[in-house]
Enzyme design. Structure first.
Site, PDB file in Angstrom:
ATOM      1  N   GLU A 159      -2.515  -8.864   3.837  1.00  0.00           N
ATOM      2  CA  GLU A 159      -2.811  -9.254   5.225  1.00  0.00           C
ATOM      3  C   GLU A 159      -4.292  -9.200   5.533  1.00  0.00           C
ATOM      4  OE1 GLU A 159      -1.604  -6.418   4.242  1.00  0.00           O
ATOM      5  OE2 GLU A 159      -2.399  -4.763   5.436  1.00  0.00           O
ATOM      6  N   CYS A 190       0.834  -1.213   0.000  1.00  0.00           N
ATOM      7  CA  CYS A 190       0.000   0.000   0.000  1.00  0.00           C
ATOM      8  C   CYS A 190       0.866   1.260   0.000  1.00  0.00           C
ATOM      9  CB  CYS A 190      -0.992  -0.041   1.163  1.00  0.00           C
ATOM     10  SG  CYS A 190      -2.307   1.207   1.001  1.00  0.00           S
ATOM     11  N   HIS A 207      -3.983  -5.063   0.181  1.00  0.00           N
ATOM     12  CA  HIS A 207      -3.539  -5.508   1.500  1.00  0.00           C
ATOM     13  C   HIS A 207      -3.578  -7.034   1.580  1.00  0.00           C
ATOM     14  CE1 HIS A 207      -3.183  -1.615   3.503  1.00  0.00           C
ATOM     15  NE2 HIS A 207      -4.103  -1.245   2.629  1.00  0.00           N
TER      16      HIS A 207
END
Lengths: 212, 258
Positions: A192, A82, A190
């Site tokens: 994650e 990001c 993202h």
């Protein structure tokens, strides 16, 4: 045993990133740190972040991490996420113009918010969108073409050399959702927060030797 | 051209670390365990999760931090936490625990500038402003909605559409919009309210309050123009899985992540 440094400069969901790496990391040692020495000792380096680039750059300079990131991005498997992708570029339109780290040539632009005459697109680009892999890469191993990943951002990366684009996503414009150059991989989404596909990408990164 | 999909978001009310009312779908051993429920929704394909902490006491609220920590270690989709977010330190605590966004409600009404400060400090992407709105227009008048606090009991005199616009201008990255008239009724979202707020702001709007059937989710998107749809009871009581909901939406021509 692989050691992984997650660079912590006080911006964004660093804990989410380290937790996801721990989840897929097996016996890899995950360390969240802003200490240049510890970061330079790690085998793999993750550069996450959310927020504004100007704040990011001033924090990196204050913590003397700008040169550390440059060094890591030359020498070992390196993953930008990001804002950690956007910061690699030369320049961003954000805050009336903000210089980046200049590691990857190109700029960071604001979303136009939709085509003229069409219904305006919401900004930030927030939610799940398809990621179209532009070319094979070790980090795409086991991830379906056009699989969904989670995005939250208002600016996107436009690399000068189109050959470094590793994936594209459509949101009014077709933009670089991932970059790959040598030992550097960087993603606008993202991993994650992208469930199975994202965890797979992180696992691939931990297993990656930095070769193209 | 965009491949961005509409999001389906289950919402969990948490009191002193336990999910209120519990859930009744299969494969849950402990119906009040937020971690187990979050994992089940994740497995069903939820796009995000919202936790609303309805704990009254501040001691009880500390347990919410542990809940978020445990969920974030096992569930890798975006997590929003609302309830009791009043200061910058509350936000930092939740983000450090593994939340991705916080929902600010009452504190924004008391101190609108809190939203600006929070967005500047943490980025708009993690600041959700939650709005609880009730219809106030008389018969024959143009529709209007007012913001209420304290579970819909206390009027504020603030127009909901104006407020949403103001919150977005101060840096809110998303609006979580609940119709207090519809909440708990299972009659469907207030579609006029949802559409009015969506037209007023350039940030995503999450529709909330009133879902009793899958078609309500589709209406929220197709007629309310919502970017995401939130529901609680239809998922909790096992009437429908999140995956059922997304298949249904796909069948109505709505782009979803399957």
């Amino acid at each position: 045993m692989t050691t992984v440094a997650v660079i912590d400069y006080g911006m964004g969901n660093i804990r989410s990133v380290s937790k996801a790496l721990e989840y897929v990391g097996g016996d890899a040692q995950i360390e969240v740190s802003y200490d240049p020495e510890r970061i330079l000792r790690a085998d793999h380096v993750v550069f996450p972040g959310v927020g504004a680039l100007r704040d990011c750059m001033s924090e990196l300079q204050r913590l003397e991490l700008d040169d550390v990131i440059g060094e890591c991005a030359r020498t070992r498997p390196f993953l930008g996420i990001c804002l950690g992708m956007q910061a690699l570029m030369d320049f961003s339109e954000e805050n009336g113009g903000t210089p980046g780290l200049g590691i990857v040539p190109g700029r960071v632009a604001r979303f136009p918010g939709g085509a003229p005459g069409a219904e305006p697109l919401k900004i930030p680009h927030m939610g799940w969108n398809r990621v179209h892999q532009a070319r094979p890469h070790a980090l795409w191993e086991g991830i379906a073409q056009d699989d969904y990943f989670y995005f939250v951002h208002s600016y996107y990366v436009a690399p000068r050399d189109a050959a470094v684009t590793a994936a594209t996503t459509d949101y009014g414009v077709s933009f670089a959702a991932a970059l790959a150059r040598g030992n550097i991989f960087a993603v606008q989404f993202h991993p994650e927060k992208s469930q199975q596909a994202g965890l797979k990408l992180l696992a691939n990164f931990l297993a990656w030797d930095g070769g193209a | 051209m965009t491949g961005l999909v509409k999001r389906v978001i289950p919402c969990l009310d948490v009191d002193k670390g336990r999910v209120v009312k519990g859930v009744r779908f299969v494969d849950i051993v402990d119906a009040g365990d937020p971690v187990e429920i979050a994992r089940a929704y994740d497995a069903q394909g939820a796009d995000e999760l919202v936790f609303l902490d309805i704990t009254a006491s501040s001691e009880g609220r500390a347990t919410m931090v542990h809940v978020v920590e445990q969920v974030a270690a096992q569930v890798f989709i975006p997590l929003t936490v609302g309830g009791g977010i009043r200061e910058v330190t509350d936000i930092r605590r939740m983000l450090n625990a593994g939340a991705d966004k916080v929902a600010i409600n009452t504190a924004a009404i008391a101190h609108p500038d809190f939203v600006r400060v929070a967005a500047e400090r943490f980025g708009s992407q993690c600041i959700v402003v939650a709005i609880d709105a009730k219809r106030v227009a008389g018969p024959g008048d143009a529709p209007a909605w007012e913001i209420f606090t304290h579970g819909g009991r206390k009027p504020t005199g603030i127009d909901a559409v104006d407020w949403a616009r103001r919150m977005a201008a101060l840096g809110a990255g998303e609006i979580l919009l609940t119709s207090m008239d519809r909440d708990g009724t299972r009659d469907g979202y207030d579609l006029e309210l949802t559409a009015a707020v969506g037209a007023a702001v350039g940030v995503p709007v999450i529709a909330s309050g009133g879902v009793g059937e899958l078609r309500h989710l589709a209406e929220g998107i197709l007629e309310g123009r919502a970017d995401a749809v939130l529901a609680a009871s239809i998922f909790h009581y096992g009437e429908h899985t999140v995956q059922d909901a997304k298949r249904y939406l796909a069948g109505r021509g709505i782009p979803v992540r399957l």
